[in-house]
Motif scaffolding. Structure first.
Motif, short mmCIF file in Angstrom:
data_model
loop_
_atom_site.label_atom_id
_atom_site.label_comp_id
_atom_site.label_asym_id
_atom_site.label_seq_id
_atom_site.Cartn_x
_atom_site.Cartn_y
_atom_site.Cartn_z
N PRO A 38 37.83 34.15 53.51
CA PRO A 38 36.88 33.30 52.77
C PRO A 38 36.95 33.53 51.26
N VAL A 39 36.87 32.42 50.53
CA VAL A 39 36.96 32.46 49.07
C VAL A 39 35.58 32.76 48.47
N VAL A 40 35.56 33.58 47.43
CA VAL A 40 34.35 33.83 46.65
C VAL A 40 34.54 33.21 45.27
N ARG A 41 33.59 32.39 44.83
CA ARG A 41 33.67 31.75 43.52
C ARG A 41 32.25 31.60 43.00
N GLU A 42 31.93 32.26 41.90
CA GLU A 42 30.56 32.30 41.40
C GLU A 42 30.50 32.17 39.88
N TYR A 51 33.82 33.26 38.12
CA TYR A 51 34.63 34.37 38.61
C TYR A 51 34.76 34.26 40.12
N GLY A 52 35.90 34.70 40.63
CA GLY A 52 36.05 34.70 42.08
C GLY A 52 37.28 35.44 42.53
N LYS A 54 40.48 35.26 45.83
CA LYS A 54 41.08 34.70 47.04
C LYS A 54 41.91 35.80 47.66
N SER A 55 41.85 35.91 48.98
CA SER A 55 42.60 36.98 49.63
C SER A 55 43.11 36.53 50.98
N SER A 68 42.17 38.09 41.83
CA SER A 68 40.83 38.10 41.26
C SER A 68 40.89 37.54 39.85
N THR A 223 37.45 22.51 44.00
CA THR A 223 36.05 22.89 43.92
C THR A 223 35.21 21.75 44.48
N GLN A 246 40.06 24.22 53.75
CA GLN A 246 39.75 24.05 52.33
C GLN A 246 39.80 22.59 51.92
#
Length: 321
Positions: A38-42, A51-52, A54-55, A68, A223, A246
């Motif tokens: 899961p992607v984190v984007r904040e 900032y976020g 992907k892994s 990152s 996005t 996605q």
């Protein structure tokens, strides 16, 4: 731990290396041998920054890690690139940190390579005119990578501010391709392959502007709420993507799916075409569309390749960690 700084990557990583890495990881994803997490984007609430990270993990090539970074809109005034990223690779057998790699140039190269892979597998063989929509940082990377996949004879381009197309014109000239700034109507009427690479939240290209047989690589929508083409165009096209999950949530497909014009089951992973499990383009009249959302496994693939190149050429820095 190996360190590959940003400043040496341009001398190591070629477009051919990036293409091979991305094609291989798309194939691994389609075989179920590689998975994005899961992607984190904040928005961090400071410096207007996003900032976020992907892994993911590619079992086929044992690439484990994350990218990152994000977008700092004030960086240009400081002489820095607004987009900043770093890739961290881990040893899949032990979990130890394997490498720290500059991610700015690699992000542009892997995004362009994804579009190029889509053109190689989906565009008509007789494609001769390349269209580019957008003139931002990544546009010239897109032009150079995609132009190598078919015997293009000229480039047509559009941007809201036409004067910003100078960089694209120079890139086309480097490749020996005539270049022309045109209207969107002309671009759609003349281009056999169209790459969209913008940050738009409003559709730029309409369904009626795109002729039968065109291949589109939509590379800017990554996005929620972004949009480069009209959902009715997505509905008409045979759609392929890097990752379906996605595409339907943050990619170009999100709007057509939300409107009920396209179903998730209608969207095909590009890796299935690469592996020979899907025929890809079915006819010369078919409109094909690649929804390039950008996945973490792409970043790991190109970072792993550049680490190997740095080690082979004696340019890698070893650090005790």
């Amino acid at each position: 731990m190996i360190v590959v700084p940003e400043r040496i990557i341009a001398g190591l990583m070629t477009r051919a290396d990036a293409f091979a890495a991305i094609e291989a990881v798309f194939a691994a994803m389609a075989r179920g041998e590689a998975r994005n997490f899961p992607v984190v984007r904040e928005a961090i609430g400071h410096a207007d920054a996003l900032y976020g990270f992907k892994s993911g993990f590619d079992r086929a090539h044992l690439d484990l890690g994350l990218k990152s970074g994000g977008y700092w809109p004030g960086n240009a005034a400081k002489g820095l690139t607004n987009h900043q990223s770093t890739v961290v690779l881990f040893d899949a057998d032990t979990g130890r940190c394997r490498a720290l790699v500059g991610g700015n140039l690699l992000t542009a190269l892997r995004t362009a390579a994804a579009a190029a892979v889509s053109v190689a597998h989906l565009a008509r063989k007789d494609s001769r005119v390349l269209g580019i929509v957008g003139a931002g940082h990544q546009a010239a990377f897109q032009l150079r990578a995609v132009a190598e996949q078919r015997p293009f004879e000229r480039v047509v381009a559009w941007n809201r501010s036409p004067e910003k197309l100078k960089g694209l014109a120079c890139a086309a000239e480097e490749m020996g391709l005539p270049f022309e700034s045109v209207s969107l109507d002309r671009l759609g009427a003349e281009a056999d392959v169209i790459v969209t690479i913008t940050s738009s939240f409003d559709a730029i290209l309409g369904d009626a502007q795109v002729r039968p047989g065109t291949h589109l690589a939509c590379m800017g929508t990554d996005t929620r709420d972004k949009k480069e083409v009209d959902p009715t165009l997505v509905a008409r096209a045979s759609v392929f993507t890097d990752e379906v999950a996605q595409a339907v949530t943050i990619g170009e497909c999100q709007h057509a799916v939300a409107l009920g014009l396209k179903g998730e089951a209608d969207i095909v992973p590009l890796g299935a075409v690469i592996n020979g499990d899907h025929p890809g383009r079915a006819s010369e009249e078919e409109v094909t569309l690649f929804d390039g959302t950008g996945v973490g496994l792409q970043d790991l693939a190109v970072a792993s390749r550049v680490v190997d190149l740095a080690v082979q050429k004696g340019l890698a820095t070893q650090v005790e960690f």
